[in-house]
Design a protein around this motif. Structure first.
Motif, PDB file in Angstrom:
ATOM      1  N   ILE A  32       3.820  -6.382   6.567  1.00 16.19           N
ATOM      2  CA  ILE A  32       3.368  -5.079   6.088  1.00 16.19           C
ATOM      3  C   ILE A  32       4.539  -4.433   5.368  1.00 16.19           C
ATOM      4  O   ILE A  32       5.603  -4.250   5.953  1.00 16.19           O
ATOM      5  N   ALA A  33       4.337  -4.129   4.106  1.00 19.04           N
ATOM      6  CA  ALA A  33       5.414  -3.542   3.316  1.00 19.04           C
ATOM      7  C   ALA A  33       5.032  -2.126   2.908  1.00 19.04           C
ATOM      8  O   ALA A  33       3.963  -1.901   2.338  1.00 19.04           O
ATOM      9  N   ASN A  34       5.892  -1.189   3.231  1.00 22.37           N
ATOM     10  CA  ASN A  34       5.725   0.167   2.714  1.00 22.37           C
ATOM     11  C   ASN A  34       6.292   0.199   1.301  1.00 22.37           C
ATOM     12  O   ASN A  34       7.425  -0.203   1.069  1.00 22.37           O
ATOM     13  N   VAL A  35       5.485   0.670   0.366  1.00 19.85           N
ATOM     14  CA  VAL A  35       5.889   0.687  -1.036  1.00 19.85           C
ATOM     15  C   VAL A  35       6.197   2.123  -1.437  1.00 19.85           C
ATOM     16  O   VAL A  35       5.368   3.029  -1.255  1.00 19.85           O
ATOM     17  N   TYR A  36       7.379   2.284  -1.966  1.00 15.11           N
ATOM     18  CA  TYR A  36       7.808   3.612  -2.410  1.00 15.11           C
ATOM     19  C   TYR A  36       7.862   3.650  -3.925  1.00 15.11           C
ATOM     20  O   TYR A  36       8.337   2.716  -4.558  1.00 15.11           O
ATOM     21  N   VAL A  37       7.356   4.701  -4.497  1.00 15.14           N
ATOM     22  CA  VAL A  37       7.405   4.891  -5.941  1.00 15.14           C
ATOM     23  C   VAL A  37       8.199   6.160  -6.205  1.00 15.14           C
ATOM     24  O   VAL A  37       7.859   7.234  -5.699  1.00 15.14           O
ATOM     25  N   GLU A  38       9.252   5.999  -6.969  1.00 16.17           N
ATOM     26  CA  GLU A  38      10.132   7.129  -7.273  1.00 16.17           C
ATOM     27  C   GLU A  38      10.574   7.850  -6.005  1.00 16.17           C
ATOM     28  O   GLU A  38      10.601   9.074  -5.931  1.00 16.17           O
ATOM     29  N   GLY A  39      10.896   7.041  -4.991  1.00 16.02           N
ATOM     30  CA  GLY A  39      11.455   7.600  -3.770  1.00 16.02           C
ATOM     31  C   GLY A  39      10.441   8.178  -2.803  1.00 16.02           C
ATOM     32  O   GLY A  39      10.810   8.673  -1.741  1.00 16.02           O
ATOM     33  N   ARG A  40       9.153   8.104  -3.143  1.00 14.17           N
ATOM     34  CA  ARG A  40       8.136   8.658  -2.255  1.00 14.17           C
ATOM     35  C   ARG A  40       7.194   7.549  -1.814  1.00 14.17           C
ATOM     36  O   ARG A  40       6.818   6.695  -2.605  1.00 14.17           O
ATOM     37  N   TRP A  41       6.781   7.613  -0.537  1.00 15.14           N
ATOM     38  CA  TRP A  41       5.856   6.615  -0.028  1.00 15.14           C
ATOM     39  C   TRP A  41       4.577   6.639  -0.849  1.00 15.14           C
ATOM     40  O   TRP A  41       4.027   7.705  -1.120  1.00 15.14           O
ATOM     41  N   ASP A  42       4.124   5.463  -1.261  1.00 15.95           N
ATOM     42  CA  ASP A  42       2.933   5.372  -2.110  1.00 15.95           C
ATOM     43  C   ASP A  42       1.802   4.639  -1.422  1.00 15.95           C
ATOM     44  O   ASP A  42       0.667   5.082  -1.441  1.00 15.95           O
ATOM     45  N   ARG A  43       2.106   3.497  -0.829  1.00 17.32           N
ATOM     46  CA  ARG A  43       1.038   2.687  -0.239  1.00 17.32           C
ATOM     47  C   ARG A  43       1.635   1.620   0.670  1.00 17.32           C
ATOM     48  O   ARG A  43       2.836   1.422   0.696  1.00 17.32           O
ATOM     49  N   VAL A  44       0.738   0.977   1.383  1.00 19.84           N
ATOM     50  CA  VAL A  44       1.118  -0.171   2.203  1.00 19.84           C
ATOM     51  C   VAL A  44       0.496  -1.406   1.580  1.00 19.84           C
ATOM     52  O   VAL A  44      -0.676  -1.394   1.196  1.00 19.84           O
ATOM     53  N   GLU A  45       1.294  -2.445   1.431  1.00 16.98           N
ATOM     54  CA  GLU A  45       0.757  -3.715   0.966  1.00 16.98           C
ATOM     55  C   GLU A  45       0.947  -4.735   2.070  1.00 16.98           C
ATOM     56  O   GLU A  45       1.953  -4.718   2.777  1.00 16.98           O
ATOM     57  N   GLN A  46      -0.034  -5.630   2.199  1.00 17.89           N
ATOM     58  CA  GLN A  46       0.012  -6.616   3.266  1.00 17.89           C
ATOM     59  C   GLN A  46      -0.010  -8.024   2.679  1.00 17.89           C
ATOM     60  O   GLN A  46      -0.686  -8.285   1.693  1.00 17.89           O
ATOM     61  N   PHE A  47       0.741  -8.884   3.304  1.00 12.18           N
ATOM     62  CA  PHE A  47       0.904 -10.267   2.847  1.00 12.18           C
ATOM     63  C   PHE A  47       0.745 -11.206   4.035  1.00 12.18           C
ATOM     64  O   PHE A  47       1.136 -10.865   5.150  1.00 12.18           O
ATOM     65  N   HIS A  48       0.245 -12.426   3.773  1.00 14.09           N
ATOM     66  CA  HIS A  48       0.476 -13.485   4.744  1.00 14.09           C
ATOM     67  C   HIS A  48       1.990 -13.681   4.848  1.00 14.09           C
ATOM     68  O   HIS A  48       2.695 -13.538   3.851  1.00 14.09           O
ATOM     69  N   GLU A  49       2.442 -14.046   6.014  1.00 14.54           N
ATOM     70  CA  GLU A  49       3.891 -14.206   6.157  1.00 14.54           C
ATOM     71  C   GLU A  49       4.420 -15.240   5.153  1.00 14.54           C
ATOM     72  O   GLU A  49       5.453 -15.038   4.515  1.00 14.54           O
ATOM     73  N   ASP A  50       3.691 -16.340   5.000  1.00 19.54           N
ATOM     74  CA  ASP A  50       4.126 -17.373   4.055  1.00 19.54           C
ATOM     75  C   ASP A  50       4.116 -16.856   2.619  1.00 19.54           C
ATOM     76  O   ASP A  50       4.997 -17.180   1.822  1.00 19.54           O
ATOM     77  N   CYS A  51       3.105 -16.072   2.288  1.00 23.46           N
ATOM     78  CA  CYS A  51       3.012 -15.536   0.927  1.00 23.46           C
ATOM     79  C   CYS A  51       4.168 -14.583   0.647  1.00 23.46           C
ATOM     80  O   CYS A  51       4.662 -14.523  -0.474  1.00 23.46           O
ATOM     81  N   TYR A  52       4.566 -13.858   1.668  1.00 22.52           N
ATOM     82  CA  TYR A  52       5.669 -12.939   1.457  1.00 22.52           C
ATOM     83  C   TYR A  52       6.937 -13.706   1.119  1.00 22.52           C
ATOM     84  O   TYR A  52       7.696 -13.319   0.224  1.00 22.52           O
ATOM     85  N   GLU A  53       7.128 -14.809   1.807  1.00 22.27           N
ATOM     86  CA  GLU A  53       8.278 -15.655   1.480  1.00 22.27           C
ATOM     87  C   GLU A  53       8.164 -16.174   0.054  1.00 22.27           C
ATOM     88  O   GLU A  53       9.131 -16.169  -0.704  1.00 22.27           O
ATOM     89  N   ARG A  54       6.964 -16.617  -0.333  1.00 18.32           N
ATOM     90  CA  ARG A  54       6.771 -17.163  -1.680  1.00 18.32           C
ATOM     91  C   ARG A  54       6.967 -16.096  -2.745  1.00 18.32           C
ATOM     92  O   ARG A  54       7.327 -16.405  -3.889  1.00 18.32           O
ATOM     93  N   SER A  55       6.678 -14.868  -2.399  1.00 22.21           N
ATOM     94  CA  SER A  55       6.824 -13.790  -3.381  1.00 22.21           C
ATOM     95  C   SER A  55       8.295 -13.451  -3.603  1.00 22.21           C
ATOM     96  O   SER A  55       8.613 -12.583  -4.414  1.00 22.21           O
ATOM     97  N   GLY A  56       9.167 -14.147  -2.888  1.00 21.34           N
ATOM     98  CA  GLY A  56      10.593 -13.835  -3.001  1.00 21.34           C
ATOM     99  C   GLY A  56      10.935 -12.567  -2.226  1.00 21.34           C
ATOM    100  O   GLY A  56      11.851 -11.844  -2.580  1.00 21.34           O
TER     101      GLY A  56
END
Ligand SMILES: [Zn+2]
Length: 64
Positions: A32-56
């Motif tokens: 689960i990744a908290n995504v910040y845009v211009e220093g402010r929380w924007d959204r949560v993105e979720q990945f398979h653990e393996d996909c997160y590794e593949r995404s770098g």
């Protein structure tokens, strides 16, 4: 952060666009990744653990 996938999860992986399914047998984990845009929380993105590794580790190292 990496977390076990809970039963009944209907989250979709941002990387592969497939559902992140609960599996007791595979002990599936997701990131689960908290995504910040211009220093402010924007959204949560979720990945398979393996996909997160593949995404770098798009949003930095998964902790926890
Ligand atoms: Zn995925």
């Amino acid at each position: 952060m990496a977390r076990p996938v809970e039963a009944g999860s209907d989250a979709v992986c941002v990387y592969c666009s497939e559902q992140i399914r609960f599996s007791a047998r595979l002990k599936a984990r997701k990131v689960i990744a908290n995504v910040y845009v211009e220093g402010r929380w924007d959204r949560v993105e979720q990945f398979h653990e393996d996909c997160y590794e593949r995404s770098g580790q798009a949003y930095g190292p998964a902790r926890g």
